[in-house]
Write a protein that holds these residues in place. Structure first.
Motif, PDB file in Angstrom:
ATOM      1  N   TYR A   1       0.855  -1.179   0.000  1.00  0.00           N
ATOM      2  CA  TYR A   1       0.000   0.000   0.000  1.00  0.00           C
ATOM      3  C   TYR A   1       0.891   1.229   0.000  1.00  0.00           C
ATOM      4  O   TYR A   1       2.075   1.160   0.349  1.00  0.00           O
ATOM      5  CB  TYR A   1      -0.915   0.015   1.238  1.00  0.00           C
ATOM      6  CG  TYR A   1      -0.218  -0.361   2.517  1.00  0.00           C
ATOM      7  CD1 TYR A   1       0.463   0.581   3.291  1.00  0.00           C
ATOM      8  CD2 TYR A   1      -0.237  -1.679   2.963  1.00  0.00           C
ATOM      9  CE1 TYR A   1       1.112   0.220   4.459  1.00  0.00           C
ATOM     10  CE2 TYR A   1       0.413  -2.049   4.137  1.00  0.00           C
ATOM     11  CZ  TYR A   1       1.077  -1.102   4.882  1.00  0.00           C
ATOM     12  OH  TYR A   1       1.720  -1.464   6.033  1.00  0.00           O
ATOM     13  N   PHE A   2       0.345   2.352  -0.405  1.00  0.00           N
ATOM     14  CA  PHE A   2       1.107   3.591  -0.422  1.00  0.00           C
ATOM     15  C   PHE A   2       0.952   4.329   0.905  1.00  0.00           C
ATOM     16  O   PHE A   2      -0.125   4.361   1.503  1.00  0.00           O
ATOM     17  CB  PHE A   2       0.660   4.489  -1.574  1.00  0.00           C
ATOM     18  CG  PHE A   2       1.205   4.043  -2.899  1.00  0.00           C
ATOM     19  CD1 PHE A   2       2.513   4.331  -3.258  1.00  0.00           C
ATOM     20  CD2 PHE A   2       0.424   3.306  -3.775  1.00  0.00           C
ATOM     21  CE1 PHE A   2       3.037   3.896  -4.461  1.00  0.00           C
ATOM     22  CE2 PHE A   2       0.931   2.874  -4.979  1.00  0.00           C
ATOM     23  CZ  PHE A   2       2.242   3.170  -5.325  1.00  0.00           C
ATOM     24  N   ALA A   3       2.065   4.929   1.342  1.00  0.00           N
ATOM     25  CA  ALA A   3       2.079   5.676   2.603  1.00  0.00           C
ATOM     26  C   ALA A   3       3.098   6.788   2.504  1.00  0.00           C
ATOM     27  O   ALA A   3       3.969   6.782   1.620  1.00  0.00           O
ATOM     28  CB  ALA A   3       2.416   4.745   3.767  1.00  0.00           C
ATOM     29  N   ASN A   4       2.991   7.756   3.393  1.00  0.00           N
ATOM     30  CA  ASN A   4       3.953   8.859   3.458  1.00  0.00           C
ATOM     31  C   ASN A   4       5.171   8.413   4.255  1.00  0.00           C
ATOM     32  O   ASN A   4       5.081   8.182   5.467  1.00  0.00           O
ATOM     33  CB  ASN A   4       3.309  10.080   4.119  1.00  0.00           C
ATOM     34  CG  ASN A   4       2.160  10.635   3.302  1.00  0.00           C
ATOM     35  OD1 ASN A   4       2.251  10.740   2.085  1.00  0.00           O
ATOM     36  ND2 ASN A   4       1.073  10.981   3.968  1.00  0.00           N
ATOM     37  N   ARG A   5       6.298   8.264   3.590  1.00  0.00           N
ATOM     38  CA  ARG A   5       7.529   7.824   4.235  1.00  0.00           C
ATOM     39  C   ARG A   5       8.684   8.691   3.741  1.00  0.00           C
ATOM     40  O   ARG A   5       8.927   8.770   2.529  1.00  0.00           O
ATOM     41  CB  ARG A   5       7.836   6.360   3.905  1.00  0.00           C
ATOM     42  CG  ARG A   5       6.800   5.347   4.399  1.00  0.00           C
ATOM     43  CD  ARG A   5       6.888   5.155   5.897  1.00  0.00           C
ATOM     44  NE  ARG A   5       6.110   4.005   6.342  1.00  0.00           N
ATOM     45  CZ  ARG A   5       4.822   4.032   6.641  1.00  0.00           C
ATOM     46  NH1 ARG A   5       4.148   5.179   6.546  1.00  0.00           N
ATOM     47  NH2 ARG A   5       4.200   2.937   7.057  1.00  0.00           N
ATOM     48  N   PHE A   6       9.397   9.350   4.644  1.00  0.00           N
ATOM     49  CA  PHE A   6      10.601  10.111   4.307  1.00  0.00           C
ATOM     50  C   PHE A   6      10.362  11.083   3.146  1.00  0.00           C
ATOM     51  O   PHE A   6      11.134  11.148   2.192  1.00  0.00           O
ATOM     52  CB  PHE A   6      11.755   9.159   3.959  1.00  0.00           C
ATOM     53  CG  PHE A   6      12.148   8.253   5.084  1.00  0.00           C
ATOM     54  CD1 PHE A   6      12.850   8.730   6.179  1.00  0.00           C
ATOM     55  CD2 PHE A   6      11.779   6.914   5.072  1.00  0.00           C
ATOM     56  CE1 PHE A   6      13.195   7.895   7.223  1.00  0.00           C
ATOM     57  CE2 PHE A   6      12.117   6.070   6.116  1.00  0.00           C
ATOM     58  CZ  PHE A   6      12.826   6.555   7.193  1.00  0.00           C
ATOM     59  N   ASP A   7       9.259  11.827   3.232  1.00  0.00           N
ATOM     60  CA  ASP A   7       8.896  12.801   2.202  1.00  0.00           C
ATOM     61  C   ASP A   7       8.653  12.150   0.845  1.00  0.00           C
ATOM     62  O   ASP A   7       8.761  12.803  -0.193  1.00  0.00           O
ATOM     63  CB  ASP A   7       9.966  13.895   2.071  1.00  0.00           C
ATOM     64  CG  ASP A   7      10.093  14.746   3.316  1.00  0.00           C
ATOM     65  OD1 ASP A   7       9.053  15.009   3.959  1.00  0.00           O
ATOM     66  OD2 ASP A   7      11.218  15.146   3.650  1.00  0.00           O
ATOM     67  N   GLN A   8       8.330  10.880   0.836  1.00  0.00           N
ATOM     68  CA  GLN A   8       8.007  10.160  -0.389  1.00  0.00           C
ATOM     69  C   GLN A   8       6.600   9.580  -0.281  1.00  0.00           C
ATOM     70  O   GLN A   8       6.095   9.329   0.809  1.00  0.00           O
ATOM     71  CB  GLN A   8       8.983   8.998  -0.618  1.00  0.00           C
ATOM     72  CG  GLN A   8      10.436   9.375  -0.708  1.00  0.00           C
ATOM     73  CD  GLN A   8      11.328   8.144  -0.697  1.00  0.00           C
ATOM     74  OE1 GLN A   8      10.867   7.013  -0.808  1.00  0.00           O
ATOM     75  NE2 GLN A   8      12.618   8.363  -0.563  1.00  0.00           N
TER      76      GLN A   8
ATOM     77  N   TYR B   1      -1.820  -7.154  -4.435  1.00  0.00           N
ATOM     78  CA  TYR B   1      -2.462  -6.126  -5.242  1.00  0.00           C
ATOM     79  C   TYR B   1      -2.899  -4.991  -4.322  1.00  0.00           C
ATOM     80  O   TYR B   1      -3.230  -5.216  -3.157  1.00  0.00           O
ATOM     81  CB  TYR B   1      -3.691  -6.689  -5.964  1.00  0.00           C
ATOM     82  CG  TYR B   1      -3.398  -7.895  -6.816  1.00  0.00           C
ATOM     83  CD1 TYR B   1      -3.040  -7.752  -8.154  1.00  0.00           C
ATOM     84  CD2 TYR B   1      -3.460  -9.174  -6.279  1.00  0.00           C
ATOM     85  CE1 TYR B   1      -2.766  -8.865  -8.941  1.00  0.00           C
ATOM     86  CE2 TYR B   1      -3.184 -10.283  -7.051  1.00  0.00           C
ATOM     87  CZ  TYR B   1      -2.833 -10.123  -8.384  1.00  0.00           C
ATOM     88  OH  TYR B   1      -2.554 -11.232  -9.153  1.00  0.00           O
ATOM     89  N   ASN B   2      -2.895  -3.784  -4.870  1.00  0.00           N
ATOM     90  CA  ASN B   2      -3.355  -2.631  -4.095  1.00  0.00           C
ATOM     91  C   ASN B   2      -4.068  -1.655  -5.001  1.00  0.00           C
ATOM     92  O   ASN B   2      -3.625  -1.380  -6.115  1.00  0.00           O
ATOM     93  CB  ASN B   2      -2.178  -1.923  -3.421  1.00  0.00           C
ATOM     94  CG  ASN B   2      -2.587  -0.571  -2.813  1.00  0.00           C
ATOM     95  OD1 ASN B   2      -2.337   0.483  -3.387  1.00  0.00           O
ATOM     96  ND2 ASN B   2      -3.237  -0.610  -1.660  1.00  0.00           N
TER      97      ASN B   2
END
Length: 239
Positions: A28-35, A127-128
């Motif tokens: 899944y997508f998440a906010n990590r290290f300004d990415q 899958y996401n």
């Protein structure tokens, strides 16, 4: 709503040095290290991975029309750079094969023919579908074989609201599908969709929300099962 079709991903990706046990791991997508990073994880735990495991990302704009997205690969993960008009992405991730032995080892491998004391082999596919904009009208995607489709755009809701979902398998309602309503905060709690694939969940979090369906299927090889983890994710603003 987009047309559903069954699809299978063909390539098997090398696991490299980053493989972790396949059970209960989603992407899944998440906010990590300004990415805007593609996370491989379960509960509060993230794992490094070979970005080649991410076979592809289909992007759709706020009108649910195909568009492009910039992808950035790092040594141990990947991220994307979303445009202002990005609405939804569908991610296809092949984590490869894991052999389990009688002494409890879980061995990432492409070739399990010479592994002693073999119990079983799992092929882990993930899958996401991620919602990026509250402007997009929700719908199904033709090439995601198990999919969690929201009745409304989840980004229009807030923590504590009820979100009605319908689960599909190969384009048909998935009766009695097992649903993890909060992959991040309550991984062990599972609920069941009804006979028509419907289930209602509570929006669990400010910030990242991940809803998952994990199912194992037999294959033509009696030693190998295919384990699919499909997720719906979205990030709500803090209240």
């Amino acid at each position: 709503m987009k047309k559903f079709l069954s699809a299978a991903l063909g390539a098997v990706v090398g696991l490299g040095l980053y493989a972790a046990p396949a059970d209960a791991h989603g992407v899944y997508f998440a906010n990590r290290f300004d990415q805007k990073a593609l996370v491989l994880g379960e509960g509060p735990i993230d794992n490094a991975y070979d970005p080649a495991c991410a076979l592809g990302i289909d992007a759709y704009d706020v009108d649910f029309m195909p568009t492009t997205i910039e992808r950035v690969d790092y040594s141990d993960h990947m991220s994307v750079v979303p445009s202002d008009r990005l609405g939804v992405t569908a991610t296809f991730f092949d984590y490869g094969y894991f052999a389990k032995t009688t002494d409890g080892q879980v061995i990432p491998t492409r070739d399990y023919s010479n592994i002693e004391n073999l119990v079983s082999v799992t092929h882990a596919r993930k899958y996401n579908v991620h919602y990026w904009s509250d402007a997009v009208k929700p719908g199904g995607l033709y090439n995601v074989p198990i999919q969690i489709v929201p009745s409304v755009n989840p980004l229009t809701l807030r923590r504590g609201d009820t979100l009605e979902l319908r689960i599909y398998k190969d384009g048909q309602p998935y009766a009695n599908a097992p649903v993890i309503a909060d992959v991040i905060g309550n991984l062990a709690s599972e609920m069941q969709a009804d006979a028509n694939g419907y289930v209602s969940v509570r929006v669990a979090n400010n910030g990242l929300n991940v809803i998952g369906v994990e199912v194992a299927f037999p294959t033509a090889d009696p030693n190998v099962k295919e384990k699919v983890f499909s997720s719906l994710s979205f990030i709500l603003p803090a209240e």
